[in-house]
Enzyme design. Structure first.
Site, PDB file in Angstrom:
ATOM      1  CG  ASP A  12     -79.743 -15.117 -26.440  1.00 14.89           C
ATOM      2  OD1 ASP A  12     -80.117 -14.124 -27.077  1.00 14.89           O
ATOM      3  OD2 ASP A  12     -80.462 -15.735 -25.644  1.00 14.89           O
TER       4      ASP A  12
ATOM      5  CE  LYS B 269     -81.333 -14.587 -22.717  1.00  9.36           C
ATOM      6  NZ  LYS B 269     -82.775 -14.785 -22.973  1.00  9.36           N
TER       7      LYS B 269
HETATM    8  C1  LIG Z   1     -85.200 -15.575 -27.635  1.00 10.03           C
HETATM    9  C2  LIG Z   1     -83.831 -15.211 -27.129  1.00 10.03           C
HETATM   10  O1  LIG Z   1     -83.501 -15.964 -25.976  1.00 10.03           O
HETATM   11  C3  LIG Z   1     -83.807 -13.754 -26.709  1.00 10.03           C
HETATM   12  O2  LIG Z   1     -82.722 -13.468 -25.906  1.00 10.03           O
HETATM   13  C4  LIG Z   1     -82.771 -15.495 -28.157  1.00 10.03           C
HETATM   14  O3  LIG Z   1     -82.980 -14.736 -29.307  1.00 10.03           O
HETATM   15  C5  LIG Z   1     -82.567 -16.960 -28.479  1.00 10.03           C
HETATM   16  O4  LIG Z   1     -81.191 -17.091 -28.661  1.00 10.03           O
HETATM   17  P1  LIG Z   1     -80.472 -18.521 -28.725  1.00 10.03           P
HETATM   18  O5  LIG Z   1     -81.070 -19.472 -27.740  1.00 10.03           O
HETATM   19  O6  LIG Z   1     -79.003 -18.244 -28.663  1.00 10.03           O
HETATM   20  O7  LIG Z   1     -80.929 -18.939 -30.170  1.00 10.03           O
HETATM   21  P2  LIG Z   1     -80.301 -19.963 -31.211  1.00 10.03           P
HETATM   22  O8  LIG Z   1     -79.681 -21.118 -30.483  1.00 10.03           O
HETATM   23  O9  LIG Z   1     -79.507 -19.195 -32.209  1.00 10.03           O
HETATM   24  O10 LIG Z   1     -81.637 -20.462 -31.927  1.00 10.03           O
HETATM   25  C6  LIG Z   1     -82.605 -21.282 -31.262  1.00 10.03           C
HETATM   26  C7  LIG Z   1     -83.856 -21.307 -32.113  1.00 10.03           C
HETATM   27  O11 LIG Z   1     -84.513 -20.023 -32.078  1.00 10.03           O
HETATM   28  C8  LIG Z   1     -84.725 -19.511 -33.383  1.00 10.03           C
HETATM   29  N1  LIG Z   1     -84.412 -18.062 -33.373  1.00 10.03           N
HETATM   30  C9  LIG Z   1     -83.442 -17.575 -32.560  1.00 10.03           C
HETATM   31  C10 LIG Z   1     -83.150 -16.216 -32.552  1.00 10.03           C
HETATM   32  C11 LIG Z   1     -83.876 -15.365 -33.428  1.00 10.03           C
HETATM   33  N2  LIG Z   1     -83.630 -14.069 -33.490  1.00 10.03           N
HETATM   34  N3  LIG Z   1     -84.831 -15.893 -34.232  1.00 10.03           N
HETATM   35  C12 LIG Z   1     -85.125 -17.218 -34.209  1.00 10.03           C
HETATM   36  O12 LIG Z   1     -86.012 -17.658 -34.938  1.00 10.03           O
HETATM   37  C13 LIG Z   1     -83.730 -20.254 -34.275  1.00 10.03           C
HETATM   38  O13 LIG Z   1     -84.271 -20.442 -35.559  1.00 10.03           O
HETATM   39  C14 LIG Z   1     -83.576 -21.603 -33.580  1.00 10.03           C
HETATM   40  O14 LIG Z   1     -84.552 -22.513 -34.006  1.00 10.03           O
HETATM   41  N1  LIG Z   2     -73.400 -25.767 -21.374  1.00  8.39           N
HETATM   42  C1  LIG Z   2     -74.714 -25.814 -21.645  1.00  8.39           C
HETATM   43  N2  LIG Z   2     -75.598 -25.323 -20.748  1.00  8.39           N
HETATM   44  C2  LIG Z   2     -76.925 -25.342 -21.021  1.00  8.39           C
HETATM   45  N3  LIG Z   2     -77.459 -25.838 -22.121  1.00  8.39           N
HETATM   46  C3  LIG Z   2     -76.637 -26.366 -23.040  1.00  8.39           C
HETATM   47  C4  LIG Z   2     -75.238 -26.363 -22.834  1.00  8.39           C
HETATM   48  N4  LIG Z   2     -74.686 -26.908 -23.911  1.00  8.39           N
HETATM   49  C5  LIG Z   2     -75.678 -27.255 -24.731  1.00  8.39           C
HETATM   50  N5  LIG Z   2     -76.868 -26.934 -24.240  1.00  8.39           N
HETATM   51  C6  LIG Z   2     -78.186 -27.141 -24.881  1.00  8.39           C
HETATM   52  O1  LIG Z   2     -78.781 -25.855 -25.159  1.00  8.39           O
HETATM   53  C7  LIG Z   2     -80.162 -25.848 -24.837  1.00  8.39           C
HETATM   54  C8  LIG Z   2     -80.592 -24.434 -24.438  1.00  8.39           C
HETATM   55  O2  LIG Z   2     -80.044 -24.152 -23.203  1.00  8.39           O
HETATM   56  P1  LIG Z   2     -80.115 -22.737 -22.470  1.00  8.39           P
HETATM   57  O3  LIG Z   2     -80.014 -23.023 -21.009  1.00  8.39           O
HETATM   58  O4  LIG Z   2     -79.135 -21.807 -23.055  1.00  8.39           O
HETATM   59  O5  LIG Z   2     -81.581 -22.236 -22.824  1.00  8.39           O
HETATM   60  P2  LIG Z   2     -82.249 -20.865 -22.589  1.00  8.39           P
HETATM   61  O6  LIG Z   2     -81.889 -20.310 -21.253  1.00  8.39           O
HETATM   62  O7  LIG Z   2     -83.707 -21.033 -22.900  1.00  8.39           O
HETATM   63  O8  LIG Z   2     -81.559 -19.957 -23.672  1.00  8.39           O
HETATM   64  P3  LIG Z   2     -82.119 -18.724 -24.461  1.00  8.39           P
HETATM   65  O9  LIG Z   2     -82.745 -17.777 -23.519  1.00  8.39           O
HETATM   66  O10 LIG Z   2     -80.818 -18.234 -25.049  1.00  8.39           O
HETATM   67  O11 LIG Z   2     -83.065 -19.317 -25.460  1.00  8.39           O
HETATM   68  C9  LIG Z   2     -80.302 -26.889 -23.719  1.00  8.39           C
HETATM   69  O12 LIG Z   2     -81.571 -27.493 -23.728  1.00  8.39           O
HETATM   70  C10 LIG Z   2     -79.195 -27.893 -24.002  1.00  8.39           C
HETATM   71  O13 LIG Z   2     -79.675 -28.972 -24.756  1.00  8.39           O
END
Ligand SMILES: C[C@](O)(CO)[C@H](O)COP(=O)(O)OP(=O)(O)OC[C@H]1O[C@@H](n2ccc(N)nc2=O)[C@H](O)[C@@H]1O
Ligand SMILES: Nc1ncnc2c1ncn2[C@@H]1O[C@H](COP(=O)(O)OP(=O)(O)OP(=O)(O)O)[C@@H](O)[C@H]1O
Length: 288
Positions: free
Chosen positions: A141, A16
Site C-alpha cells: 500500500d 485511505k
Molecule cells: C488489502 C490492502 O489493504 C488493499 O489496500 C493492501 O493490498 C494491503 O497492503 P499492505 O498492508 O501494505 O500489505 P503488505 O504489508 O505488503 O502485506 C501484508 C500481507 O498481505 C498479503 N498481500 C498484500 C497485498 C497483496 N496484493 N496481496 C497479498 O497477498 C501479503 O502476502 C502479506 O502477508
Molecule cells: N507506524 C505504524 N503505524 C501503524 N502500524 C504500524 C506502524 N509501524 C508498524 N506497524 C505494524 O503494521 C501493522 C498494520 O498496520 P496498519 O494500521 O497499516 O494496518 P491496516 O490499516 O490494516 O493496513 P492495510 O489497509 O494497508 O492492510 C500493525 O498491526 C503494526 O504491527
C-alpha cells in the site's frame, strides 16, 4: 548538497479507503493480483519531523508498543537514508489517530509520509517513482500514498492509474476488532477469482472480495456493516475491520456518527483527490 533544516515540519499521514477491492488471482510468491480504487481522506496521523546532523533516527509519541526497529516510520527513514547514503538523521514524533490494522492504511501512510518528508528535508531529491519503488519494499500500500492521487490500482496494488472522483463525505466506523491482513490473504476461503474489470465499471456496484470472509471471522464487522447500511450504501475497506458509509454532505455523515453505538469508534471525513500529505508538503516548500 543537502538542505538541512532544523525547524520542525508537521505533515499528515492520511487514511485511505478502498472504494472497491477485487481479487483476481494469487501469484506464486503468495501475493494477490488486485483491482482496487483508492481514495484519500482528510483525516490521519500527524508526523512531526526535526532533522539533525547526526545519523540517528528516533520515533516518539504514540508508538503503541511497536518496537523502534519494527515501526514503519523508522524502517522508511532508514531505507531512504541508506539508499541515498545520507549523513543526516531525524527525530520523528507520531500522533496516532488511525486505528491500527483497521484497513485504512495507517502504517503504510506513516511510511509514505516519512519518505516524502525526509526526501525533501534531507535534500535527497528522489522522484516520486523512485520513492514508490523504495516504498513497495515496506508494503504493497505504500506506493499509492507516495503517488498521492486517487487511483485504480492493479498488480499487487502498486501499478496505479490516476482518476478523478467527485468529493464525498464518509462516516468510517471501527468495530473494535483488529484484522490481520496476512491472515485474510492466506485464508483458504478468501474469494480470489473475480474477473478483471471491463472499461465501463461503476464504483457503487462493486464490492470488497474480503468482506464475506471477514464478516464470518469477525462478527462485530458484520454488525457494524448492518448498522451503517440502515443509513447509506456501505462497505468494508481493505481487509477490515473499518467499514464506511458514503454521503454527499458532511451534515448527513455527522448525523450518523452522532448515533454510533458506544462500543465502536468512528470519524467523519471528506475524500481528497490529492493526498493531504502532498498538499501540505507542496504548500510548505513553495512558501520557502
Ligand atoms: C488489502 C490492502 O489493504 C488493499 O489496500 C493492501 O493490498 C494491503 O497492503 P499492505 O498492508 O501494505 O500489505 P503488505 O504489508 O505488503 O502485506 C501484508 C500481507 O498481505 C498479503 N498481500 C498484500 C497485498 C497483496 N496484493 N496481496 C497479498 O497477498 C501479503 O502476502 C502479506 O502477508
Ligand atoms: N507506524 C505504524 N503505524 C501503524 N502500524 C504500524 C506502524 N509501524 C508498524 N506497524 C505494524 O503494521 C501493522 C498494520 O498496520 P496498519 O494500521 O497499516 O494496518 P491496516 O490499516 O490494516 O493496513 P492495510 O489497509 O494497508 O492492510 C500493525 O498491526 C503494526 O504491527
Amino acid at each position: 548538497m543537502t538542505h538541512a533544516s532544523t525547524a520542525p515540519l508537521t505533515l499528515i499521514a492520511p487514511a485511505k479507503l478502498n472504494l472497491f477491492l477485487h481479487i483476481n488471482g494469487r501469484r506464486k510468491d503468495g501475493y494477490h493480483e488486485l483491482e482496487t480504487l483508492f481514495t484519500f481522506l482528510e483525516f490521519g496521523d500527524d508526523l512531526t519531523f526535526t532533522v539533525n546532523n547526526e545519523p540517528n533516527i528516533t520515533v516518539t509519541g504514540d508508538t503503541n508498543g511497536i518496537e523502534l526497529a519494527d515501526n514503519l516510520i523508522y524502517k522508511a527513514a532508514r531505507l531512504l537514508q541508506q539508499h541515498c547514503d545520507c549523513q543526516q538523521g531525524a527525530s520523528i514524533k507520531l500522533l496516532k489517530r488511525l486505528p491500527m490494522g483497521g484497513g485504512v492504511g495507517g502504517g503504510s501512510s506513516d511510511a509514505a509520509t516519512t519518505l516524502l518528508a525526509l526526501n525533501k528535508l534531507w535534500g535527497c531529491d528522489l522522484s516520486l517513482t523512485e520513492l514508490a519503488q523504495l516504498g513497495v519494499k515496506l508494503g504493497a500500500d505504500v506506493p499509492v500514498f507516495i503517488n498521492g492521487h486517487t487511483a485504480i490500482a492493479h498488480g499487487i496494488g502498486e501499478q496505479l492509474e490516476n482518476i478523478e472522483l467527485p468529493q464525498s463525505w464518509f462516516c468510517v466506523v471501527h468495530p473494535g476488532q483488529h484484522v490481520s491482513t496476512a491472515k485474510i490473504f492466506t485464508h483458504p476461503d478468501l474469494k480470489r477469482d473475480t474477473p478483471k474489470l471491463k472499461a465501463d465499471w461503476q464504483t457503487e456496484n462493486l464490492g470488497n472480495d474480503c468482506e464475506a470472509l471477514v464478516k464470518k471471522l469477525c462478527p462485530e464487522v458484520e454488525k457494524a456493516l448492518q448498522w451503517l447500511l440502515k443509513y447509506a450504501p456501505s462497505k468494508m475497506t481493505g481487509t477490515g475491520a473499518c467499514c464506511f458509509a458514503e454521503f454527499s454532505t458532511e451534515a448527513q455523515a455527522q448525523q450518523v456518527l452522532a448515533q454510533l453505538p458506544e462500543k465502536w469508534t468512528g470519524f467523519v471525513a471528506s475524500s481528497a483527490t490529492l493526498s493531504p500529505a502532498h498538499t501540505a508538503l507542496n504548500a510548505h516548500f513553495e512558501m520557502k
